[in-house]
Design a protein around this motif. Structure first.
Motif, PDB file in Angstrom:
ATOM      1  N   ASP A  65      -3.898   7.052  -2.458  1.00 15.90           N
ATOM      2  CA  ASP A  65      -4.008   6.351  -3.725  1.00 15.90           C
ATOM      3  C   ASP A  65      -5.357   5.651  -3.763  1.00 15.90           C
ATOM      4  N   LEU A  66      -6.331   6.344  -4.329  1.00 12.83           N
ATOM      5  CA  LEU A  66      -7.716   5.900  -4.185  1.00 12.83           C
ATOM      6  C   LEU A  66      -7.990   4.525  -4.770  1.00 12.83           C
ATOM      7  N   SER A  67      -7.517   4.292  -5.973  1.00 17.77           N
ATOM      8  CA  SER A  67      -7.854   3.014  -6.601  1.00 17.77           C
ATOM      9  C   SER A  67      -7.185   1.865  -5.858  1.00 17.77           C
ATOM     10  N   ALA A  68      -5.946   2.080  -5.451  1.00 14.22           N
ATOM     11  CA  ALA A  68      -5.224   1.026  -4.732  1.00 14.22           C
ATOM     12  C   ALA A  68      -5.924   0.719  -3.412  1.00 14.22           C
ATOM     13  N   MET A 121      -9.033  -1.368  -3.875  1.00 17.39           N
ATOM     14  CA  MET A 121      -8.774  -2.771  -4.165  1.00 17.39           C
ATOM     15  C   MET A 121      -8.227  -3.488  -2.933  1.00 17.39           C
ATOM     16  N   ALA A 122      -7.369  -2.796  -2.217  1.00 16.84           N
ATOM     17  CA  ALA A 122      -6.792  -3.403  -1.014  1.00 16.84           C
ATOM     18  C   ALA A 122      -7.882  -3.696   0.001  1.00 16.84           C
ATOM     19  N   LEU A 173       0.839  -1.199   0.000  1.00 15.27           N
ATOM     20  CA  LEU A 173       0.000   0.000   0.000  1.00 15.27           C
ATOM     21  C   LEU A 173       0.868   1.241   0.000  1.00 15.27           C
TER      22      LEU A 173
END
Ligand code: ZN
Lengths: 190, 273
Positions: free
Chosen positions: B230-233, B236-237, B225
């Motif tokens: 980092d919105l998209s990451a 998904m995380a 992370l």
């Protein structure tokens, strides 16, 4: 062609060779989507590589319920929206131009009376299309690119962007209307 | 069909997404309505102009170099961590740093708490009231050196995950989280997981091996992370942690059922998780 599922599983276990094969399989798909979205080669390259970096990081999360291509599309859209948010790119608009303000020379409208050579006219058209796309909001552009150039059904676009299908239709309609205004001068040619 | 209804279908009509019945109705309206027909024609013309867009095609050199460029970036990202022992501090603000929405933070924290309790209960006899099992059972349960090492890995992972639980309890003025150190700890544990997965080859250790592997996925998420927003990451995380949290819970439940480990003094009256 090796089984994709097996390649994914191997890549999920950290096999870099398997991940490389997946990248080589999808690099063009992701790059050209990125190019549609960004409109310039350097940004498209940067965006597409960012997508694969994220894919590598989050491959253990990939469930295999969706196709890998859809998953990569989705990462691409997210990365694109993120970069737009970060850059806060000023979007040009015909309507916000001050009266009498000159457009930059490269954006000048073609003079129909000038009868330029075919190649010059084609270059003009390409510039105008790029400019018209640049003037769409990131969401309008995403929806337009996904439907028009990537040929995804409206429903799938909604799922990918996590918005209602009705919203997809509204964004797409707005996008086409704006493109229509920008490109009105060419309509007689088609 | 009214003009308004007709215009609502322009987009689907332009891209051939109307079914036959709606298409017939739509076209019947255009036949009788010059205004809608003209508007529809203009939109279609605009799309034909957009069809003339040309994409620059990169040369083969570009594609040949594509992986090398990416590999260099991957190397930079996954450079081996500094040789530093994992820290036992509980980095409380980590979820907040990730920028997770409050509800998700609580959900993830709850999952981590369940993990921590289950791991603690079934793998580590840390409670003062614990009495070693007697007789043949003692021999049966005697852990091998490898199992001790696996236990150490699980214990450290538990500490790391429990760090996520306490985020809210910490006062705002408390020392800021050393995020890079937290990630290094995750990476150290990941290396250990890699070893354990290979070493735990005995079929009786299958569940333990699977648990090590499941935890590895969660650790991988933490290790990778980005501290920045980092919105998209993060999105998904978040999904991954939630999902893996549930998997872990199930996995641990199975272990519990397979090895009830009855202890004198706590055999009854205690709810099991
Ligand atoms: Zn009408």
């Amino acid at each position: 062609m090796k089984d994709e599922k097996e390649l994914i599983e191997r890549a999920q276990r950290g096999e870099i060779g398997a991940f490389r094969e997946l990248v080589e399989r999808y690099q063009k798909t992701v790059y050209f989507l990125a190019l549609d979205l960004c409109g310039c080669r350097q940004d498209a390259e940067d965006l597409s590589q960012e997508v694969f970096l994220k894919a590598y990081r989050f491959l253990p999360n990939f469930r295999g319920e969706a196709r890998l291509s859809s998953w990569l599309y989705r990462i691409t859209m997210n990365c694109f929206m993120d970069t737009r948010r970060k850059k806060q790119l000023p979007t040009l608009s015909l309507h916000s131009d001050a009266p009498g303000e000159n457009h930059p020379a490269e954006l000048s409208l073609p003079d129909p009376a000038a009868d330029p050579s075919a190649s010059t006219r084609s270059d003009e058209l390409q510039r105008h299309i790029r400019r018209a796309l640049d003037r769409l909001s990131p969401r309008e552009r995403s929806v337009f690119v996904l439907r028009h150039y990537q040929e995804l059904p409206l429903k799938e676009i909604g799922e990918m962007l996590e918005i209602a299908e009705g919203t997809v239709k509204a964004l797409l309609f707005r996008a086409i209307k704006r493109l229509q205004e920008e490109l009105a001068i060419y309509r007689a040619e088609v | 069909m009214t003009c308004k209804e007709c215009r609502k279908q322009f987009v689907e009509a332009l891209y051939g997404e109307l079914n036959a019945a709606r298409r017939a109705e739509f076209e019947a309206h255009l036949q009788g309505c010059a205004a809608c027909a003209a508007e529809y024609r203009r939109l279609g013309q605009t799309l034909r102009i957009m069809d003339r867009r040309e994409q620059p095609r990169p040369e083969s050199d570009f594609w040949n170099a594509y992986w090398d460029k990416l590999a260099a970036k991957l190397d930079a990202e996954t450079a081996p961590p500094a040789p530093r022992p994992p820290q036992r501090e509980t980095p409380a603000k980590v979820l907040r740093m990730f920028g997770w929405p409050r509800a998700s933070r609580i959900a993830a924290a709850a999952a981590a708490l369940v993990l921590g309790i289950l791991i603690g209960r079934y793998f580590f006899n840390t409670g003062g009231e614990e009495v070693p099992p007697a007789g043949s059972r003692e021999t049966l349960l005697q852990p091998t050196a490898l199992e001790v090492r696996a236990g150490d890995y699980l214990e450290k992972s538990k500490v790391l995950l429990l760090g996520l639980v306490n985020w809210e309890a910490e006062a705002p003025e408390a020392t800021a989280l050393d995020f890079p150190r937290y990630q290094r700890a995750s990476r150290d544990l990941l290396q250990e997981a890699g070893y354990l997965k290979t070493a735990l080859e005995d079929s009786r250790q299958r569940r333990l091996r699977e648990l090590v592997a499941d935890l590895e996925v969660v650790l991988l998420l933490i290790a990778n992370l980005e501290a920045e927003n980092d919105l998209s990451a993060i999105e998904m995380a978040k999904t991954g942690v939630d999902r893996r949290g549930i998997l872990l819970k199930i996995n641990l439940e199975e272990i519990r059922r397979a090895q009830p480990l009855p202890r004198p003094g706590r055999t009854s009256g205690k709810p099991s998780i």
